[in-house]
Scaffold this motif. Sequence first.
Motif, mmCIF file in Angstrom:
data_model
loop_
_atom_site.group_PDB
_atom_site.id
_atom_site.type_symbol
_atom_site.label_atom_id
_atom_site.label_comp_id
_atom_site.label_asym_id
_atom_site.label_seq_id
_atom_site.Cartn_x
_atom_site.Cartn_y
_atom_site.Cartn_z
ATOM 1 N N TYR A 177 0.983 -1.094 -0.059
ATOM 2 C CA TYR A 177 0.264 0.393 0.597
ATOM 3 C C TYR A 177 0.774 1.361 0.027
ATOM 4 C CZ TYR A 177 -2.713 3.946 1.692
ATOM 5 O OH TYR A 177 -3.732 4.719 1.735
ATOM 6 N N GLU A 178 1.689 1.462 0.512
ATOM 7 C CA GLU A 178 2.836 2.796 0.856
ATOM 8 C C GLU A 178 3.839 2.547 -0.431
ATOM 9 O OE1 GLU A 178 6.142 5.101 1.208
ATOM 10 O OE2 GLU A 178 6.656 3.063 0.543
ATOM 11 N N LEU A 179 3.877 1.995 -0.745
ATOM 12 C CA LEU A 179 4.586 1.994 -2.090
ATOM 13 C C LEU A 179 3.500 2.708 -3.510
ATOM 14 C CD1 LEU A 179 7.164 0.049 -4.348
ATOM 15 C CD2 LEU A 179 4.802 0.155 -5.564
ATOM 16 N N MET A 180 2.483 2.215 -3.816
ATOM 17 C CA MET A 180 1.506 2.256 -3.971
ATOM 18 C C MET A 180 1.072 4.151 -4.396
ATOM 19 S SD MET A 180 -0.800 -0.927 -4.939
ATOM 20 C CE MET A 180 -1.417 -0.762 -3.759
ATOM 21 N N VAL A 181 0.673 3.984 -2.921
ATOM 22 C CA VAL A 181 0.649 6.070 -2.775
ATOM 23 C C VAL A 181 1.326 7.048 -2.778
ATOM 24 C CG1 VAL A 181 0.557 5.422 -0.167
ATOM 25 C CG2 VAL A 181 -0.599 6.981 -0.663
ATOM 26 N N ARG A 182 2.632 5.722 -2.807
ATOM 27 C CA ARG A 182 4.277 7.170 -3.176
ATOM 28 C C ARG A 182 3.950 7.413 -4.131
ATOM 29 N NH1 ARG A 182 8.735 3.797 -2.263
ATOM 30 N NH2 ARG A 182 8.095 2.992 -1.309
ATOM 31 N N PHE A 183 3.629 5.997 -5.425
ATOM 32 C CA PHE A 183 3.881 6.555 -6.753
ATOM 33 C C PHE A 183 2.747 7.218 -7.142
ATOM 34 C CE2 PHE A 183 6.914 2.192 -8.031
ATOM 35 C CZ PHE A 183 7.879 2.713 -6.737
ATOM 36 N N MET A 184 1.756 6.768 -6.798
ATOM 37 C CA MET A 184 0.455 7.211 -7.421
ATOM 38 C C MET A 184 -0.294 8.615 -6.452
ATOM 39 S SD MET A 184 -1.507 3.603 -8.100
ATOM 40 C CE MET A 184 -2.912 3.909 -8.425
ATOM 41 N N HIS A 185 0.223 8.804 -5.460
ATOM 42 C CA HIS A 185 -0.749 10.385 -4.701
ATOM 43 C C HIS A 185 0.220 11.536 -4.867
ATOM 44 C CE1 HIS A 185 -2.902 12.439 -2.168
ATOM 45 N NE2 HIS A 185 -1.758 12.334 -1.596
ATOM 46 N N GLN A 186 1.820 10.476 -4.197
ATOM 47 C CA GLN A 186 3.102 11.535 -3.479
ATOM 48 C C GLN A 186 3.647 12.038 -4.815
ATOM 49 O OE1 GLN A 186 3.675 12.938 -1.171
ATOM 50 N NE2 GLN A 186 5.725 12.060 -0.249
ATOM 51 N N HIS A 187 3.607 11.237 -5.734
ATOM 52 C CA HIS A 187 4.550 11.781 -6.905
ATOM 53 C C HIS A 187 3.420 11.945 -8.036
ATOM 54 C CE1 HIS A 187 8.302 11.373 -4.821
ATOM 55 N NE2 HIS A 187 7.922 10.175 -4.574
ATOM 56 N N LYS A 188 2.044 11.476 -7.792
ATOM 57 C CA LYS A 188 1.348 11.467 -9.137
ATOM 58 C C LYS A 188 1.651 10.768 -10.763
ATOM 59 C CE LYS A 188 0.038 16.417 -7.429
ATOM 60 N NZ LYS A 188 -0.781 15.522 -5.907
ATOM 61 N N THR A 189 1.685 9.804 -10.286
ATOM 62 C CA THR A 189 2.142 9.646 -11.273
ATOM 63 C C THR A 189 0.826 8.820 -12.327
ATOM 64 O OG1 THR A 189 2.169 7.082 -10.391
ATOM 65 C CG2 THR A 189 4.105 8.280 -11.062
ATOM 66 N N GLU A 190 0.665 8.196 -13.615
ATOM 67 C CA GLU A 190 0.071 8.501 -14.996
ATOM 68 C C GLU A 190 -0.739 6.946 -14.437
ATOM 69 O OE1 GLU A 190 -1.489 9.261 -18.989
ATOM 70 O OE2 GLU A 190 0.764 10.459 -18.192
ATOM 71 N N SER A 191 -1.999 6.316 -14.017
ATOM 72 C CA SER A 191 -2.526 5.312 -13.447
ATOM 73 C C SER A 191 -3.614 5.282 -15.217
ATOM 74 C CB SER A 191 -2.071 4.957 -12.176
ATOM 75 O OG SER A 191 -3.606 5.571 -12.082
ATOM 76 N N PHE A 192 -3.248 3.714 -15.507
ATOM 77 C CA PHE A 192 -4.466 3.853 -15.772
ATOM 78 C C PHE A 192 -5.309 2.251 -15.564
ATOM 79 C CE2 PHE A 192 -6.403 1.279 -19.644
ATOM 80 C CZ PHE A 192 -7.445 2.049 -20.070
ATOM 81 N N PHE A 193 -6.472 2.502 -15.731
ATOM 82 C CA PHE A 193 -7.559 1.339 -15.184
ATOM 83 C C PHE A 193 -8.211 -0.064 -16.025
ATOM 84 C CE2 PHE A 193 -12.240 -0.042 -13.988
ATOM 85 C CZ PHE A 193 -11.287 -1.267 -12.844
#
Length: 252
Positions: A173-189
């Motif tokens: 969870y921490e890695l995903m919140v770091r990548f996706m929320h903290q660093h605002k990377t672009e994601s695709f569902f």
Amino acid sequence: MKISVITVVYNAQDTIARCIESVISQKYPDIEYIVIDGGSTDNTLQIINRHRSSINIFVSEPDKGIYDAMNKGIKLATGQIIGTLNADDRLADADVLSAISQVFKESSTEIVYGNLTYVHPDGKIKRNWNSKQCGANSFNWGFMPPHPTFYCQRELFEKFGFYSLEYGSAADYELMVRFMHQHKTESFFLNKVMVIMQDGGVSNRSLKNRFKAWGFDLKAMKNNSILIPVVALVLKPLRKIYQFFNLKLNLC
């Protein structure tokens, strides 16, 4: 586009063959398969050896747990895209990696994730985790993608770091919140069942483990700019209720 799939395993003689076969039966041609064993003492190694010709990199040695083993695999990986598949889990069908690759090739996304089905050890479906597209504020409202479906560009680990062992069972969870929320990377569902997961995670095995997991979640939230961590902590488990009823949750 090479996809590196990392399986970490320790004493999983009942499930490891099914896991491996789900990877090597993929239709996608450019796969690097990495298996990191923690020094299994049951028949796991014998089963792995039967599939050794289909495994690109194999390491068997003691480690500091599942996320330490994942980090070992990531550092050995040479694919542009990296994902993990635990020994108790399996890819849902032979087209999963092809679908993931297509998204990365046709978009500018840095992360792809999808849906997950939990099953009992007897194979009966327990619940369906149907995710949704992550928005700018989704993690503030307790959002979390299913980690077993999480695939990302390798360079994200180089930019933002690996799994941190200080977060215990919440390291994913921490890695995903770091990548996706903290660093605002672009994601695709990717609206597709990507992984079949056997239920029974470590953090849910006892009430004590559950409380420890909440503590790790709260720490991850505080350290990664979640707006009101306590609110996100309460909402995170509540969001799972809909999975048992195949309902859609309309939180951000």
